[in-house]
Each structure stands twice: as C-alpha cells, then as structure tokens.
Design a protein around this motif. Sequence first.
Motif, PDB file in Angstrom:
ATOM      1  N   THR A   9     -67.283  14.861  79.175  1.00  0.00           N
ATOM      2  CA  THR A   9     -67.785  14.262  80.698  1.00  0.00           C
ATOM      3  C   THR A   9     -66.497  13.121  80.672  1.00  0.00           C
ATOM      4  OG1 THR A   9     -69.076  12.496  79.490  1.00  0.00           O
ATOM      5  CG2 THR A   9     -70.115  14.544  80.135  1.00  0.00           C
ATOM      6  N   ASP A  10     -66.601  12.652  81.939  1.00  0.00           N
ATOM      7  CA  ASP A  10     -65.764  11.575  82.324  1.00  0.00           C
ATOM      8  C   ASP A  10     -66.120  10.261  81.560  1.00  0.00           C
ATOM      9  OD1 ASP A  10     -64.577  13.312  84.138  1.00  0.00           O
ATOM     10  OD2 ASP A  10     -65.293  11.996  86.006  1.00  0.00           O
ATOM     11  N   ARG A  24     -63.703   8.303  79.167  1.00  0.00           N
ATOM     12  CA  ARG A  24     -63.386   7.029  79.359  1.00  0.00           C
ATOM     13  C   ARG A  24     -63.725   6.349  77.607  1.00  0.00           C
ATOM     14  NH1 ARG A  24     -66.318   7.903  83.856  1.00  0.00           N
ATOM     15  NH2 ARG A  24     -65.159   7.375  85.802  1.00  0.00           N
ATOM     16  N   GLN A  72     -57.576   6.596  86.630  1.00  0.00           N
ATOM     17  CA  GLN A  72     -58.128   7.723  87.179  1.00  0.00           C
ATOM     18  C   GLN A  72     -57.424   8.890  86.622  1.00  0.00           C
ATOM     19  OE1 GLN A  72     -61.399   7.571  87.961  1.00  0.00           O
ATOM     20  NE2 GLN A  72     -61.246   5.658  87.488  1.00  0.00           N
ATOM     21  N   ILE A 113     -57.859  10.368  83.243  1.00  0.00           N
ATOM     22  CA  ILE A 113     -59.290  10.956  83.049  1.00  0.00           C
ATOM     23  C   ILE A 113     -58.805  12.256  83.629  1.00  0.00           C
ATOM     24  CG2 ILE A 113     -61.540  10.903  83.839  1.00  0.00           C
ATOM     25  CD1 ILE A 113     -61.406   7.768  83.748  1.00  0.00           C
ATOM     26  N   ARG A 171     -59.510  15.877  81.661  1.00  0.00           N
ATOM     27  CA  ARG A 171     -60.596  16.889  82.245  1.00  0.00           C
ATOM     28  C   ARG A 171     -59.689  18.241  82.444  1.00  0.00           C
ATOM     29  NH1 ARG A 171     -61.299  15.295  87.271  1.00  0.00           N
ATOM     30  NH2 ARG A 171     -62.416  13.259  86.466  1.00  0.00           N
ATOM     31  N   VAL A 218     -64.779  19.957  86.919  1.00  0.00           N
ATOM     32  CA  VAL A 218     -65.103  18.793  87.804  1.00  0.00           C
ATOM     33  C   VAL A 218     -66.802  19.437  88.119  1.00  0.00           C
ATOM     34  CG1 VAL A 218     -65.128  17.525  89.664  1.00  0.00           C
ATOM     35  CG2 VAL A 218     -63.089  18.135  88.679  1.00  0.00           C
TER      36      VAL A 218
END
Length: 167
Positions: free
Chosen positions: A124-125, A129, A143, A146, A150, A165
């Motif tokens: 997951t984001d 992080r 950003q 990340i 992904r 996403v």
Amino acid sequence: MSRHPIRLTVNNKTYQATVSARMTLVDFLRDVAGLTGTHVGCEHGVCGACSVLFDGQPIRSCLMFAVQADGASITTVEGLTGEGGQLSPLQDAFWEEHGLQCGYCTPGMLIAAQALLQTTTDPTDEEIREAISGNLCRCTGYQQIIAAVRRAAATLAQKTPAEAVQS
C-alpha cells in the motif's frame, strides 16, 4: 592502528582485503570495491544515502565497520541491475515516474524499496511510505518515489500501474 583480513560477497562477487578496524562499510564499498553508487551523506545514519542490503536486510553502511561485515552478503545499488546492465523493474519505474531529481538519495531509496518488494508484493502507499521513511530526499516531494515503487510492484506482479492504484 590494527588491520584485519575480511572476506565478503558484494553483488555476488567475493572481495578479500585487509582493512583498518575503523574503516566503515561504506568506505570499503566505495574505496576498496570501487562501487561508488552507495553514497556518503550524513555519516550519522540519518539520511539513508548509504543504504545497502546486508544479508537481505537494509542497513546504513556508514554505521557499520567493514570488519563487522566479514562473511556477509551485501547488495549495493549496482547489484540491482539485471543481466547485461539492464535496469531492474524498480530502477525502470524510478526513471518512468521521475522518482529522482538530483539523484543523491536514489541509491538509498532504491535499496529501501527493494527490501520492501522482496517481502511485500503488493504494498500500500502507507507501506511504501514506511519503507522509505528513513531516507531523506530534498528534491522530489516523495510522491514520484511512491508512484515508482507502486509501478515496480505492479510490473513485478504483471499488473498495469492503473490496476495497482485501484487495488
């Protein structure tokens, strides 16, 4: 100053040397092994620029003496490339998503992301992080990094980035 013989495997190549007891692992990698992709940043373990995989786990190579790495297997950012120097899916994703600007933090970010993707196939984001949280970047705003992680996860799972996403 005492000197000690060490032997370690870096990016699947064995290195043997006699080093000062006070030589850091990052200095060994850069000065003895000639692998300058691992950057020296703060030299206090704060910035993450010197991150490498130590027996598969991300560590700060400025906080470890080379003699402590005797017998270990190390992966540097140079070790992430594929056969013939091809970019790995992670490196390619950083390029595609503009996950780097000045490039100073990039080796550490790549190592942190590689460690995450070795254990988490669909992060997951928030997990991304957390994985990169120990690496400082002053350029990107994180950003794009990340998004790059992904994208790499999606590529490794054979998904499109849009599908990643949505999941």
